[in-house]
Scaffold this active site. Structure first.
Site, PDB file in Angstrom:
ATOM      1  N   ARG A   1      -4.402  12.313  10.143  1.00  4.45           N
ATOM      2  CA  ARG A   1      -3.849  12.163   8.850  1.00  4.45           C
ATOM      3  C   ARG A   1      -3.207  13.295   8.303  1.00  4.45           C
ATOM      4  NH1 ARG A   1      -8.910   9.583   8.135  1.00  4.45           N
ATOM      5  NH2 ARG A   1      -8.423   7.283   8.613  1.00  4.45           N
TER       6      ARG A   1
ATOM      7  N   LYS B   1      12.027  15.654   6.455  1.00  7.80           N
ATOM      8  CA  LYS B   1      12.350  13.981   7.077  1.00  7.80           C
ATOM      9  C   LYS B   1      11.756  14.582   8.408  1.00  7.80           C
ATOM     10  CE  LYS B   1      16.103  11.890   4.712  1.00  7.80           C
ATOM     11  NZ  LYS B   1      17.362  11.451   4.775  1.00  7.80           N
TER      12      LYS B   1
ATOM     13  N   GLU C   1      27.381  19.555  10.401  1.00  4.98           N
ATOM     14  CA  GLU C   1      26.492  19.458   9.212  1.00  4.98           C
ATOM     15  C   GLU C   1      26.871  20.242   8.245  1.00  4.98           C
ATOM     16  OE1 GLU C   1      24.522  16.900   8.936  1.00  4.98           O
ATOM     17  OE2 GLU C   1      23.497  16.338  11.123  1.00  4.98           O
TER      18      GLU C   1
ATOM     19  N   LYS D   1      20.450  22.546   0.559  1.00  2.65           N
ATOM     20  CA  LYS D   1      19.597  21.520   0.976  1.00  2.65           C
ATOM     21  C   LYS D   1      18.366  21.876   0.016  1.00  2.65           C
ATOM     22  CE  LYS D   1      17.685  18.573   4.364  1.00  2.65           C
ATOM     23  NZ  LYS D   1      17.712  18.007   5.730  1.00  2.65           N
TER      24      LYS D   1
ATOM     25  N   GLU E   1      14.526  10.730  -1.218  1.00  6.20           N
ATOM     26  CA  GLU E   1      15.730  10.069  -1.284  1.00  6.20           C
ATOM     27  C   GLU E   1      15.904   8.742  -2.092  1.00  6.20           C
ATOM     28  OE1 GLU E   1      17.721  10.389   2.678  1.00  6.20           O
ATOM     29  OE2 GLU E   1      18.400   8.369   2.315  1.00  6.20           O
TER      30      GLU E   1
ATOM     31  N   ARG F   1      19.779  12.551  -2.781  1.00  5.80           N
ATOM     32  CA  ARG F   1      19.386  13.056  -1.273  1.00  5.80           C
ATOM     33  C   ARG F   1      20.430  11.930  -0.219  1.00  5.80           C
ATOM     34  NH1 ARG F   1      14.023  15.249   1.993  1.00  5.80           N
ATOM     35  NH2 ARG F   1      15.086  15.425   3.769  1.00  5.80           N
TER      36      ARG F   1
ATOM     37  N   ASN G   1      23.693  12.240   3.668  1.00 10.57           N
ATOM     38  CA  ASN G   1      23.974  11.285   4.768  1.00 10.57           C
ATOM     39  C   ASN G   1      25.453  10.873   4.904  1.00 10.57           C
ATOM     40  OD1 ASN G   1      21.293  10.842   5.519  1.00 10.57           O
ATOM     41  ND2 ASN G   1      20.836   9.454   3.778  1.00 10.57           N
TER      42      ASN G   1
ATOM     43  N   HIS H   1      26.556   9.496   8.259  1.00  9.60           N
ATOM     44  CA  HIS H   1      25.649   9.084   9.017  1.00  9.60           C
ATOM     45  C   HIS H   1      25.369   7.754   9.335  1.00  9.60           C
ATOM     46  CE1 HIS H   1      24.729  13.425   8.503  1.00  9.60           C
ATOM     47  NE2 HIS H   1      23.357  13.309   9.046  1.00  9.60           N
TER      48      HIS H   1
ATOM     49  N   HIS I   1      25.322   7.216  12.993  1.00 11.50           N
ATOM     50  CA  HIS I   1      23.851   6.809  13.703  1.00 11.50           C
ATOM     51  C   HIS I   1      24.352   5.506  14.468  1.00 11.50           C
ATOM     52  CE1 HIS I   1      20.687   8.803  10.770  1.00 11.50           C
ATOM     53  NE2 HIS I   1      21.251   9.625  11.587  1.00 11.50           N
TER      54      HIS I   1
ATOM     55  N   HIS J   1      24.315  14.713  18.323  1.00 13.07           N
ATOM     56  CA  HIS J   1      24.100  14.098  17.134  1.00 13.07           C
ATOM     57  C   HIS J   1      25.271  14.511  15.910  1.00 13.07           C
ATOM     58  CE1 HIS J   1      22.225  12.775  13.449  1.00 13.07           C
ATOM     59  NE2 HIS J   1      22.314  13.995  13.002  1.00 13.07           N
TER      60      HIS J   1
HETATM   61  P1  NAD Z   1      18.723  19.113  20.019  1.00  9.99           P
HETATM   62  O1  NAD Z   1      17.247  19.497  19.423  1.00  9.99           O
HETATM   63  O2  NAD Z   1      18.654  18.262  21.170  1.00  9.99           O
HETATM   64  O3  NAD Z   1      19.222  20.697  20.531  1.00  9.99           O
HETATM   65  C1  NAD Z   1      20.493  20.697  21.289  1.00  9.99           C
HETATM   66  C2  NAD Z   1      20.196  21.336  22.554  1.00  9.99           C
HETATM   67  O4  NAD Z   1      20.098  22.656  22.423  1.00  9.99           O
HETATM   68  C3  NAD Z   1      19.046  20.915  23.537  1.00  9.99           C
HETATM   69  O5  NAD Z   1      19.506  20.760  24.761  1.00  9.99           O
HETATM   70  C4  NAD Z   1      18.160  22.035  23.203  1.00  9.99           C
HETATM   71  O6  NAD Z   1      17.407  22.352  24.234  1.00  9.99           O
HETATM   72  C5  NAD Z   1      19.053  23.243  23.271  1.00  9.99           C
HETATM   73  N1  NAD Z   1      18.726  24.527  22.413  1.00  9.99           N
HETATM   74  C6  NAD Z   1      18.216  24.533  21.436  1.00  9.99           C
HETATM   75  N2  NAD Z   1      17.913  25.912  21.027  1.00  9.99           N
HETATM   76  C7  NAD Z   1      18.523  26.776  21.928  1.00  9.99           C
HETATM   77  C8  NAD Z   1      19.062  28.060  21.944  1.00  9.99           C
HETATM   78  N3  NAD Z   1      18.565  28.881  21.037  1.00  9.99           N
HETATM   79  N4  NAD Z   1      19.458  28.477  23.126  1.00  9.99           N
HETATM   80  C9  NAD Z   1      19.862  27.501  24.176  1.00  9.99           C
HETATM   81  N5  NAD Z   1      19.702  26.028  24.127  1.00  9.99           N
HETATM   82  C10 NAD Z   1      18.981  25.855  22.806  1.00  9.99           C
HETATM   83  O7  NAD Z   1      19.631  18.971  19.094  1.00  9.99           O
HETATM   84  P2  NAD Z   1      20.088  19.491  17.761  1.00  9.99           P
HETATM   85  O8  NAD Z   1      21.618  19.271  17.417  1.00  9.99           O
HETATM   86  O9  NAD Z   1      19.225  20.610  17.324  1.00  9.99           O
HETATM   87  O10 NAD Z   1      19.359  18.518  16.787  1.00  9.99           O
HETATM   88  C11 NAD Z   1      19.417  16.960  16.723  1.00  9.99           C
HETATM   89  C12 NAD Z   1      18.495  16.123  16.200  1.00  9.99           C
HETATM   90  O11 NAD Z   1      18.297  16.367  14.783  1.00  9.99           O
HETATM   91  C13 NAD Z   1      18.962  14.621  16.023  1.00  9.99           C
HETATM   92  O12 NAD Z   1      17.709  13.973  16.712  1.00  9.99           O
HETATM   93  C14 NAD Z   1      18.677  14.305  14.749  1.00  9.99           C
HETATM   94  O13 NAD Z   1      18.755  12.899  14.351  1.00  9.99           O
HETATM   95  C15 NAD Z   1      18.007  15.282  13.912  1.00  9.99           C
HETATM   96  N6  NAD Z   1      18.196  15.565  12.566  1.00  9.99           N
HETATM   97  C16 NAD Z   1      17.226  15.611  11.774  1.00  9.99           C
HETATM   98  C17 NAD Z   1      17.496  15.811  10.380  1.00  9.99           C
HETATM   99  C18 NAD Z   1      16.357  15.831   9.453  1.00  9.99           C
HETATM  100  O14 NAD Z   1      16.692  15.930   8.222  1.00  9.99           O
HETATM  101  N7  NAD Z   1      14.939  15.802   9.923  1.00  9.99           N
HETATM  102  C19 NAD Z   1      18.780  16.211   9.967  1.00  9.99           C
HETATM  103  C20 NAD Z   1      19.906  16.218  10.748  1.00  9.99           C
HETATM  104  C21 NAD Z   1      19.418  15.867  12.267  1.00  9.99           C
HETATM  105  N1  GLY Z   2      19.746  15.198   7.066  1.00  9.32           N
HETATM  106  C1  GLY Z   2      19.688  14.534   5.767  1.00  9.32           C
HETATM  107  C2  GLY Z   2      18.478  14.557   4.701  1.00  9.32           C
HETATM  108  O1  GLY Z   2      17.657  15.387   5.426  1.00  9.32           O
HETATM  109  O2  GLY Z   2      18.366  14.010   4.134  1.00  9.32           O
END
Ligand code: NAD
Ligand code: GLY
Length: 377
Positions: A132, A154, A196, A238, A248, A252, A256, A259, A263, A276
């Site tokens: 939990r 998120k 972003e 942010k 949201e 917030r 998006n 997005h 998405h 992404h």
């Molecule tokens: P990712 O986590 O897949 O990382 C991208 C690539 O870079 C991967 O291959 C990873 O292993 C590699 N990598 C990471 N750090 C590295 C480093 N320092 N040196 C070398 N390689 C490295 O992708 P991302 O773009 O970081 O994140 C995308 C994800 O984030 C999606 O799933 C998306 O939905 C999510 N997201 C979430 C939010 C939120 O608010 N929670 C907001 C935006 C995106």
């Molecule tokens: N990346 C969108 C949010 O965190 O609301």
């Protein structure tokens, strides 16, 4: 090291601290070079129990040893997941629960997310739901994760029928942003993160947008001062938005921008084929195109949005041609902003002013979905 401070003493003098103001769930964001080596900053945000690091098989060989060393006696063990968006699913979450339960991890355990947005979202959701809710810390290692996903709580995973459809709002104890880790990040990933970054400018910071375009070459070359300033401005934006609207209900949603389209593109192309951030760049150009068709943006303003993403920052902006209008409409109708089947969009009234709308005539939407290289032209 190109453009970064190598000396730890100098690094400590350059640490920025921001705060996400959420009452008793408030937490700091630390930004600076060399933070992975700073013992006190990391250890002071752990719970009473062991720290379990969750990372992947790309990031762990680069940074796991350093984080283990920094955690010292607090280090427990690690879970190393296969890299990639395709592993951001409930199967992986179940494997994490198995490992935690077999090791008898208790509620004092802290999960430490060491990686990009995929690792951060997975780890946060595991932390939100294991027994939990247990503590977690974000150590984002991609630009995208440093400017967006690690802040704001998120967490979640994908479902075959939709991106990020299973999840929880759950805030970390702190976010530790070491800008030096970006030196190992591939250029394509840097650009995906910049999508972003540009989003923050487009939604409500026209001056930041101008600054970004004027400094695009330096930012793409990972100039330390400009990159740190970029990360600081995005995290502050942010933090402000999340403090005002954590769940949201209103404001917030503007985060998006791009997005709803993005998405759908990501899901339709198969998770992991496009990054992404790349799909968000495409989605923002589609949002600008739709805004122009609705006479919210002028033709020049819409073209400017495409120009910034495509030319100033060399991002892909045209979505894959094989995604049909029917596929878009089906995927977008289950977007989390949809209400009673009505798709709602974040649109632009200016580059620097975003609005949420549900009033989009279907014929104009279809024109955007089929515009291809004609987007914003
Ligand atoms: P990712 O986590 O897949 O990382 C991208 C690539 O870079 C991967 O291959 C990873 O292993 C590699 N990598 C990471 N750090 C590295 C480093 N320092 N040196 C070398 N390689 C490295 O992708 P991302 O773009 O970081 O994140 C995308 C994800 O984030 C999606 O799933 C998306 O939905 C999510 N997201 C979430 C939010 C939120 O608010 N929670 C907001 C935006 C995106
Ligand atoms: N990346 C969108 C949010 O965190 O609301």
């Amino acid at each position: 090291m190109r453009g970064f401070f190598a000396d730890e003493r100098e690094a400590q003098d350059t640490v920025e601290t921001l705060n996400v103001d959420l009452g008793e769930r408030s937490y700091p964001i630390f930004i600076g070079p060399g933070l992975l080596k700073e013992t006190d900053r990391l250890r002071s945000h752990l719970g009473q129990g062991q720290a379990v690091i969750i990372s992947n098989d790309t990031v762990a060989p680069l940074y796991l040893d350093q984080v283990k060393q920094t955690l010292g006696d607090s280090y427990g063990w690690e879970i190393i997941l296969p890299d990639g968006e395709t592993h951001k699913n409930l199967g992986t979450i179940s494997q994490i629960y198995d490992r935690l339960l077999r090791a008898k991890a208790d509620r004092q355990t802290t999960l430490v997310a060491l990686g990009g947005g995929v690792i951060g979202d997975i780890t946060g959701f595991a932390a939100a739901t294991y027994q939990r809710g247990i503590n977690f810390i974000q150590i984002p290692t991609t630009l995208l994760a440093q400017v967006d996903s690690s802040v704001g709580g998120k967490t979640g995973v994908n479902h075959p029928l939709g991106k990020n459809m299973i999840g929880a709002f759950y805030q970390p104890r702190c976010v530790l942003i070491d800008t030096e880790v970006l030196l190992t990040l591939p250029e394509r990933e840097i650009k995906a993160g910049l999508a972003e970054v540009i989003k923050y400018g487009l939604i409500n910071q026209p001056d930041f947008l101008s600054w970004l375009t004027n400094n695009a070459a330096d930012i793409l070359a990972l100039d330390n001062a400009k990159l740190t300033e970029t990360i600081r401005i995005c995290c502050q934006a942010k933090a402000d938005i999340v403090a005002a609207d954590e769940r949201e209900v209103g404001l917030r949603a503007l985060l998006n921008l791009g997005h709803t389209f993005g998405h759908a593109i990501e899901t339709a192309s198969g998770y992991g084929n496009l990054l992404h951030g790349e799909t968000i760049a495409m989605g923002m150009v589609m949002a600008a195109d739709l805004s122009r068709r609705l006479d919210l943006l002028s033709a020049e303003q819409a073209a400017k949005v495409r120009d910034i993403l495509e030319n100033d920052f060399s991002m892909p902006v045209i979505p894959p041609a094989q995604i049909s209008t029917e596929t878009y409409l089906e995927l977008m109708s289950s977007d989390k902003k949809a209400e009673q089947g009505r798709i709602r969009f974040i649109l632009l009234e200016a580059p620097g002013k975003a609005v949420l709308t549900g009033e989009v005539p279907p014929d104009l939407l279809k024109e955007t979905l089929t515009a291809g290289d004609g987007l914003c032209r």
